[in-house]
Design an enzyme around this catalytic site. Structure first.
Site, mmCIF file in Angstrom:
data_model
loop_
_atom_site.group_PDB
_atom_site.id
_atom_site.type_symbol
_atom_site.label_atom_id
_atom_site.label_comp_id
_atom_site.label_asym_id
_atom_site.label_seq_id
_atom_site.Cartn_x
_atom_site.Cartn_y
_atom_site.Cartn_z
ATOM 1 N N SER A 1 1.018 -1.116 -0.512
ATOM 2 C CA SER A 1 0.187 -0.251 -0.019
ATOM 3 C C SER A 1 1.297 1.212 -0.341
ATOM 4 O O SER A 1 1.454 1.284 -0.869
ATOM 5 C CB SER A 1 -0.804 0.178 1.896
ATOM 6 O OG SER A 1 -2.129 1.190 1.424
ATOM 7 N N ASP B 1 -8.560 -5.666 -6.197
ATOM 8 C CA ASP B 1 -8.010 -4.246 -5.137
ATOM 9 C C ASP B 1 -8.968 -3.002 -5.806
ATOM 10 O O ASP B 1 -8.385 -2.908 -7.039
ATOM 11 C CB ASP B 1 -6.711 -4.253 -4.905
ATOM 12 C CG ASP B 1 -5.950 -2.917 -4.842
ATOM 13 O OD1 ASP B 1 -7.143 -1.961 -3.938
ATOM 14 O OD2 ASP B 1 -5.233 -3.263 -3.785
ATOM 15 N N HIS C 1 -7.802 -4.847 -1.849
ATOM 16 C CA HIS C 1 -7.115 -4.078 -1.170
ATOM 17 C C HIS C 1 -6.128 -4.517 0.407
ATOM 18 O O HIS C 1 -4.429 -5.030 -0.006
ATOM 19 C CB HIS C 1 -6.796 -2.647 -0.952
ATOM 20 C CG HIS C 1 -5.755 -1.602 -0.787
ATOM 21 N ND1 HIS C 1 -4.823 -1.530 -1.250
ATOM 22 C CD2 HIS C 1 -4.977 -1.086 0.460
ATOM 23 C CE1 HIS C 1 -3.718 -0.739 -0.891
ATOM 24 N NE2 HIS C 1 -4.467 -0.536 0.201
#
Lengths: 513, 513
Positions: free
Chosen positions: B231, B460, B494
């Protein structure tokens, strides 16, 4: 001072310092470090100040409005938001004086429904299209003599257009729960002489459709040629065909769903949450004071994210910043731009603008109730049963012919055309059907003999294309041989139904003709 | 009264009436219609009341805290949120007394950086992995002797795990701008003795990495075996390899991006907007009063939507409601449930809970600054140039060997392995490359000789898989022959990097060994 110079001066006043300028100031401050600690400059937040300014403007316009009216008649009222201002003479209203049964609550004793029409009702009253709206739209789908302003589906309605006014008589209503003339939370509850506010009952998509059929009854329209809708309008369109198989000739469902997904619920929940957290919301009892304009703006920002698609924003905004006021001064051209915490990227200013435009145009409680109705929509047999919605039998009558063709074409040919469409190789049975598909197919049984157009958009993140396939597949599983199914590409996402006249409009025209 | 009976009584008090009950009441009211108008019952909003109750609790705990301390030392302070409470002894802190250059602002005169470590530093100091965190994580990636609580990557760090503590010495820091021990907006600005608040400078991902390298210098670590992050951590990981090609042996980028897209900016903008609209935010100067806990809760609700995927929610929550208090009473089993405007669907209660859990755990200004840093991240050559970030030369040294293999494997074999990976048929050149790809490839030049693992997740929605492909493609276009690229399926979106130990962990282990 001429206008250009004034503008330049204003820009100069607005401009944020460049890094080089800040560094220079910082150095000069530090060189005086033997002096007492300097008072640090307070950061500025133009977006926060703009919000406070809006609040002042709303309050000021409210006090002006009330001072210009007799104190006795309006002493109890607060600012009147613009959505309440369009003249009621710009649309027609039908007052239904009988109770309307509701799915989740006792009957609504009476209600008004606002509507507009385009085209001419045939003597046989057999050319009627009922057009359903999305969440926040009014009945003003296209300009009329009463209201020449552009409507939300202006380019889809007119002579030779998708909804052809040469052939059809089109009716569009403001939905139950709305704030554009139809009874909703901002309406006066006649039993107490006060706005319903959150005393308004939780409503369902089926309630909205039942209210529309009260209007059709009043207009003496027994049968619709077609029920047409996009987004929430598609939910109503399917619900209309389900509730009244014999009264709805064809159904058009564009970018809708028959069963709201947890993702869509999550997106709408986030919007309701920011609204209900606005201190001005006051559990829905804000009609005598400031409306929750901040919450509405934030809710619209979130909604706007779900209406478009990432690829469109890549093309349209990319990573560009809003125009830089610094650019006026040539000596700064070499300097690095300091980013702001207020809207700075173009995408941010776009979302900010969308929220700003919307926040006083729509009633907050209407948004809450109608978005909740969308969340609750579920046409699986088990859900319908739990709501005690008894499924009617599918209709026996053949699909309607377009008014212009009714005299020329033999009926069997028409039916043959539709049954072929549904069995085409371009719409094979699903390989990995969702677990609830049989339940949805069972729920769709009343629609088994209704020709239905299902159209979805691959870049839609709010009503994803999987849900469009699900509607078409469930209709077919329910025995419907007359399903037309299209998927559109492109980058417009959910808003495609508002923008793509050629493809969305073309599919509708083809299906209705 | 025993516990079971008490619980039943509480449930009874909580329960909402069924439609049948409401209808019965409504009928009895209407039958008395000759009497004066009844006062309508006020609707109840437990979610709004719960929010008010939280505010009271925060205020109460604040006054308790200040009364238990000397009035003189804390008279100026407000409630202390939990994020400030973990003992500073649960992590290590390095104080850097020299100015830190910043991309968008004058140098930060000094700063603290909090960090934790796992494993043993080799005598040659050549087995170091720098682990970068996502937006809101602390340095506590896994349990330590100082802090035995579970960390955010607990199952990825340890003997034989993805980051193998038998081989590697792992360092994780709290990022610059954070609130878990590293200097950020909630820290005291030593020059004025007050929290920085929004006087804190706008920071960039590059600034965060430079702060980490100050710590590495302090620890005498010249070279990293690898820089690893997911991330926002992936952004830092790429930035570390870019800033210091000779000091970073390998780069791991999981579910990250090299160029934040307008969609991701939009999602984070929505979060900052709800935060900055909270009246308690006060342009960031809330440290002496109530924190903007409502805005934080709402921001986290929006964030949570972007962390998971629709399909996961379909499987996990579907359209289920929260457990119905009515269900206790058997006589009501046949009745229809009345939906609530407060959280009602399981997905709503989940989002509500996620927001509730987070709202006092993290500093609002840290969220604003760090999410802005993510938005600003752009490794295209044109962007780096505009920020006057001079690209270093790609490194000349060969890729590092894992400490355990260094003595056994000949270096050429290792290089051959990596160059084959990048040219495999499973990662062909893109067919429709985005327009900015050459610009990004140009920006990636300093990473041309750094073995890099890029891993993305197809579900995601925040860092979509297209951006993972973009990173890998641009690295290859920059001449990098050592790109390993994987895509994962699954429904976790995600958050996969936090959950999928087998596949995410396995890819990392394979790449590092």
């Amino acid at each position: 001072m001429n206008a250009a110079k004034l503008a330049q001066k204003q820009l100069k006043a607005l401009r944020t310092p460049t890094i080089q300028q800040v560094r220079a100031r910082s150095t000069s401050t530090r060189s005086a470090s033997t002096c007492p600690l300097p008072t640090p400059s307070q950061p500025s937040f133009p977006c926060v100040d703009a919000h406070a300014a809006r609040e002042s403007r709303i309050l000021a316009s409210s006090s002006k409005a009330s001072s210009s009216q007799s104190a006795s008649s309006r002493s109890n009222e607060g600012p009147e938001p613009p959505y309440a201002r369009p003249s009621p003479s710009s649309y027609k209203t039908y007052h239904h004086a009988e109770p309307l049964p509701l799915v989740y609550a006792p009957p609504l004793p009476q209600f008004d429904i606002a509507y507009e029409t385009w085209g001419t009702l045939s003597p046989a009253k057999d050319n009627v299209i009922l057009l359903h709206t999305g969440l926040s739209a009014s009945s003003h789908a296209a300009s009329t003599e009463l209201n020449p302003a552009e409507g939300w589906w202006e380019r889809f309605i007119g002579p030779g257009r998708a909804l052809d006014t040469n052939q059809f008589f089109i009716i569009c209503t403001n939905v139950l729960g709305g704030c554009y003339g139809t009874t909703g939370p901002s309406s006066i509850d006649p039993s107490i002489g006060q706005p319903y506010a959150t005393r308004f009952p939780v409503i369902s998509i089926f309630d909205m459709v039942r209210a529309q059929f009260c209007l059709l009854d009043h207009l003496g329209i027994d049968k619709l040629y077609a029920s047409v809708g996009s987004s929430m309008g598609a939910m109503q369109s399917l619900a209309a065909g389900w509730l009244h198989p014999e009264r709805v000739g064809k159904v058009v469902s564009i970018s809708g769903t028959a069963r709201s997904s947890p993702s869509a619920i999550a997106m709408r929940f986030a919007q309701r949450s920011v609204l209900m957290a606005d201190p001005n919301w006051k559990k829905g009892f804000y009609y005598h004071g400031l409306p929750p304009h901040t919450g509405m703006k934030l809710a619209r920002q979130i909604a706007t994210i779900t209406y478009r698609s990432g690829p469109e924003w890549d093309q349209r905004f990319g990573r560009k910043f809003r125009p830089d006021p610094q650019a006026v001064e040539k000596e700064d051209s070499d300097s690095t731009r300091i980013p702001a915490l207020c809207p700075d990227f173009l995408i941010e200013t776009y979302l900010d603008y969308q929220g700003e435009q919307f926040c006083l145009k729509y009633d907050a409680n209407s948004l809450i109730y109608i978005s909740k109705a969308m969340d609750l929509f579920d046409m699986t047999a088990s859900s319908l049963e739990s709501l005690k919605l008894t499924p009617p039998s599918p209709r026996k009558s053949p699909p309607p012919l377009p008014p212009s063709l009714a005299a020329h074409l033999p009926s069997p040919h028409h039916e043959h055309y539709h049954s072929q469409l549904s069995h085409s190789k371009s719409h094979p049975p699903p390989v990995n059907p969702p677990a609830h598909l049989p339940d949805l197919a069972e729920g769709f049984k009343p629609l088994a003999n209704t020709p239905t157009l299902v159209l979805g958009v691959q870049s839609d993140i709010l009503f994803p294309v999987e849900q469009q396939r699900e509607v078409a597949d469930a209709l077919r599983m329910a025995g419907n041989q007359m399903v037309s199914y299209y998927e559109l590409g492109g980058v417009w996402g959910h808003d495609t139904f508002l923008l793509d006249v050629q493809n969305v409009g073309g599919a509708i025209r083809g299906f209705l003709s």
